[in-house]
Design a protein around this motif. Sequence first.
Motif, PDB file in Angstrom:
ATOM      1  N   SER A 171      18.086  13.817 -19.139  1.00 52.07           N
ATOM      2  CA  SER A 171      18.673  14.307 -17.891  1.00 52.07           C
ATOM      3  C   SER A 171      20.124  13.875 -17.731  1.00 52.07           C
ATOM      4  O   SER A 171      20.949  14.624 -17.206  1.00 52.07           O
ATOM      5  CB  SER A 171      17.844  13.828 -16.694  1.00 52.07           C
ATOM      6  N   THR A 178      23.485  16.219 -16.653  1.00 55.43           N
ATOM      7  CA  THR A 178      24.170  16.061 -15.367  1.00 55.43           C
ATOM      8  C   THR A 178      25.553  15.444 -15.490  1.00 55.43           C
ATOM      9  O   THR A 178      26.348  15.530 -14.548  1.00 55.43           O
ATOM     10  CB  THR A 178      23.330  15.186 -14.422  1.00 55.43           C
ATOM     11  N   MET A 203      20.445  25.409 -12.126  1.00 58.27           N
ATOM     12  CA  MET A 203      19.059  24.985 -11.887  1.00 58.27           C
ATOM     13  C   MET A 203      18.820  24.791 -10.399  1.00 58.27           C
ATOM     14  O   MET A 203      19.544  24.050  -9.731  1.00 58.27           O
ATOM     15  CB  MET A 203      18.768  23.676 -12.626  1.00 58.27           C
ATOM     16  N   ASP A 204      17.811  25.478  -9.869  1.00 58.82           N
ATOM     17  CA  ASP A 204      17.433  25.260  -8.472  1.00 58.82           C
ATOM     18  C   ASP A 204      15.982  24.817  -8.327  1.00 58.82           C
ATOM     19  O   ASP A 204      15.539  24.467  -7.244  1.00 58.82           O
ATOM     20  CB  ASP A 204      17.683  26.515  -7.628  1.00 58.82           C
ATOM     21  N   GLN A 205      15.232  24.837  -9.436  1.00 59.61           N
ATOM     22  CA  GLN A 205      13.855  24.353  -9.419  1.00 59.61           C
ATOM     23  C   GLN A 205      13.448  23.959 -10.839  1.00 59.61           C
ATOM     24  O   GLN A 205      14.124  24.283 -11.810  1.00 59.61           O
ATOM     25  CB  GLN A 205      12.905  25.415  -8.871  1.00 59.61           C
ATOM     26  N   THR A 246      13.072  23.175 -17.304  1.00 57.02           N
ATOM     27  CA  THR A 246      14.020  23.999 -16.576  1.00 57.02           C
ATOM     28  C   THR A 246      13.962  25.404 -17.165  1.00 57.02           C
ATOM     29  O   THR A 246      13.145  25.702 -18.021  1.00 57.02           O
ATOM     30  CB  THR A 246      15.444  23.446 -16.699  1.00 57.02           C
ATOM     31  N   SER A 277      19.271  17.738 -10.041  1.00 56.13           N
ATOM     32  CA  SER A 277      19.810  19.012 -10.506  1.00 56.13           C
ATOM     33  C   SER A 277      20.352  18.782 -11.907  1.00 56.13           C
ATOM     34  O   SER A 277      21.249  17.969 -12.122  1.00 56.13           O
ATOM     35  CB  SER A 277      20.932  19.494  -9.581  1.00 56.13           C
ATOM     36  N   VAL A 329      14.782  21.600  -6.623  1.00 59.81           N
ATOM     37  CA  VAL A 329      15.640  20.440  -6.843  1.00 59.81           C
ATOM     38  C   VAL A 329      15.710  19.629  -5.553  1.00 59.81           C
ATOM     39  O   VAL A 329      15.818  20.179  -4.459  1.00 59.81           O
ATOM     40  CB  VAL A 329      17.054  20.890  -7.268  1.00 59.81           C
TER      41      VAL A 329
END
Length: 388
Positions: free
Chosen positions: A285, A289, A13-15, A40, A8, A68
């Motif tokens: 990434s 995060t 973001m979910d995908q 994303t 994630s 995700v």
Amino acid sequence: MIEFKLPSLGADMDQGTLLAWHVKPGDTVKRGQVVAVVDTSKAAVDVEIWHDGVMAELLVQPGQKVPVGTVLATLLAPPAVASGPQSEAVLASTRQAVSPFARKRAAELGLDPDSLRGTGAQGCVTLADIEAAARSRAPATPSAVLPSAAPDRQQDMRKAIAAAMSRSKREIPHYYLSETIPMASSLAWLQQRNQGLPITERILPAVLLLKAVAVALQRTPELNGFYRDGAFQLATAVHAGVAISLRGGGLVAPALHDAGTKSLEQLMRELADLVKRARSGSLRSSEMTDPTITVTNLGEQGVESVFGVIYPPQVALVGFGSIASRPWVLAGKVDVQPMVCATLAADHRVSDGHRGALFLAELRELLQRPQALAHADAVPSAAQGDPT
């Protein structure tokens, strides 16, 4: 067997859509190595791997959109280390440095980005390079598909931001505080420090504010961390998420790592690089995060103050308005001083207004002695007596 899952890259973001692999089965990889590019709703992001090992199988192919947590690939444990030069890990083959979003746009336009000369940092091919190359070609047959790409991305981004902010206001009991801070000492020190230096070596006030926030959090660490699974998780370092507006609209807030332990010069270089990469679509990434608190600065827009919405699972957000001349009582007399309004949005599940007020007071005092913020070393609390 180790599973490499789609991380994630933020609460919104979910995908994500896999754009490219930088490795193939059989390649040896090391922790922190970029192995894939994922699109994303906000940007194309270089995804790092968090285990040493050997790529076994790539389970998701470029172009696939997956939720995700989906397993993208599997890894084998790294081979036993042998002595001699052959024991070094074999990395994936290198190629022309191209920002992820630029590579995606090149594919849309039918260009080979590896054949272009980049103008970005260390010769990286940027989105601007791709667009320039496209303009230099002979006019092509108009396409009914490509013009919709940008509006679709903007629409997706607005939906993602709306979902994250709705979740924040629904789940987080916000409280808000503000403090007007005199900036005469800081601006005078910066002017003296920057005098005679080229523009590329000058420190902006925004960097001094970032460093002061990071140091002030030493006194109120409960503002720096995450609220997960019904409990607060204290962060061990300050990774300041910097809100960056994107040229096409929307924003991202990638992390400026270890902001409290770096010199102003290093922070200035890293901030400039972060902004440049965010706007060209080449973030990593870990930068998406890792933020432990977000700092938003709308001073360039001329607003007096900004009261932000906390970005979950973080528990606080600091905002700065413009630095402007305002009346100020000094030594019993009204004077005109450069001032900035600092605001705090914090999570009432983790802290109370008293702790938030201590943070803003510490921030104010630190900005009265900017020379103490100049070095990489941690700065002691500016408050006197019991720090609680």
